[in-house]
Enzyme design. Structure first.
Site, short mmCIF file in Angstrom:
data_model
loop_
_atom_site.label_atom_id
_atom_site.label_comp_id
_atom_site.label_asym_id
_atom_site.label_seq_id
_atom_site.Cartn_x
_atom_site.Cartn_y
_atom_site.Cartn_z
CG HIS A 40 -0.14 0.11 2.51
ND1 HIS A 40 0.36 -0.98 3.17
CD2 HIS A 40 0.26 1.19 3.24
CE1 HIS A 40 1.03 -0.60 4.23
NE2 HIS A 40 0.99 0.74 4.30
CG HIS A 125 8.34 4.42 0.61
ND1 HIS A 125 8.09 5.58 1.33
CD2 HIS A 125 8.38 3.42 1.54
CE1 HIS A 125 8.01 5.29 2.61
NE2 HIS A 125 8.17 3.98 2.77
#
Length: 190
Positions: A40, A125
């Site tokens: 996620h 990220h």
């Protein structure tokens, strides 16, 4: 409950994360690996929040994001956060675009209205692993992993609960805020 607001990465990214983890394991890296199924993009970490307050945050976020235009994100290079010249966390970058920055800003506005602190250093990220050991030639090894570019759509954000156990963290969607309007409360697993 320990929670965070994040963007789901679609169907192809989890396999890429698992593939990178496997390559790093074979190269001698040891880590707390993040399963691809947990992939996620975190917009904000909420820490421990009571259920009522989390419901209010989700409701406010849903109203704020109604009509937000859908967009796409693209995975990028392999990178790392380091500590004492060794990688502490290895990750896959998410290419920044204005829509992502706007989405993060809208999320921040809601949280600040609730007097919740928001980390000002947004570095998009996907975490691959939190390092426990890196082999001596770790930089060279990381440079050999080819970047797989995956484009995935973003049309909603979710509020997740992070459930910690001996096997590692497990994430459960508590709310989903669709850009088209609407708030979905996910049932607790029985």
């Amino acid at each position: 409950m320990r929670s965070f607001i994040a963007v789901d990465t679609g169907e192809r990214v989890p396999a890429m994360i698992d593939g990178i983890s496997e390559k790093l394991r074979r190269m001698g890296f040891k880590a707390s690996w993040v399963p691809g199924s947990n992939a996620h993009l975190t917009l904000a970490f909420l820490d421990n929040i009571e259920q009522e307050r989390l419901s209010l945050i989700a409701s406010m976020l849903s109203r704020r994001l109604r009509g937000f235009p859908s967009f796409t994100l693209e995975t990028g290079r392999i990178g790392y956060f380091k500590h004492k010249e060794l990688p502490k966390v290895i990750w896959v970058a998410i290419e920044r675009n204005q829509s992502l920055l706007n989405l993060q800003r809208e999320t921040k506005v809601v949280l600040e209205a609730m007097n919740l602190p928001v980390d000002g250093n947004f570095r998009p990220h996907l975490t691959v692993g939190r390092m426990k050991f890196s082999p001596p030639m770790w930089r060279k090894f990381l440079s050999t992993i080819e970047d797989e570019r995956i484009i995935f759509p973003v049309g909603e954000v979710s509020v997740f609960e992070s459930i910690l156990s001996r096997e590692g963290a497990r994430y459960r969607k508590v709310f989903t805020c669709s850009f088209e309007g609407g708030l979905i409360e996910h049932a607790v697993e029985g």
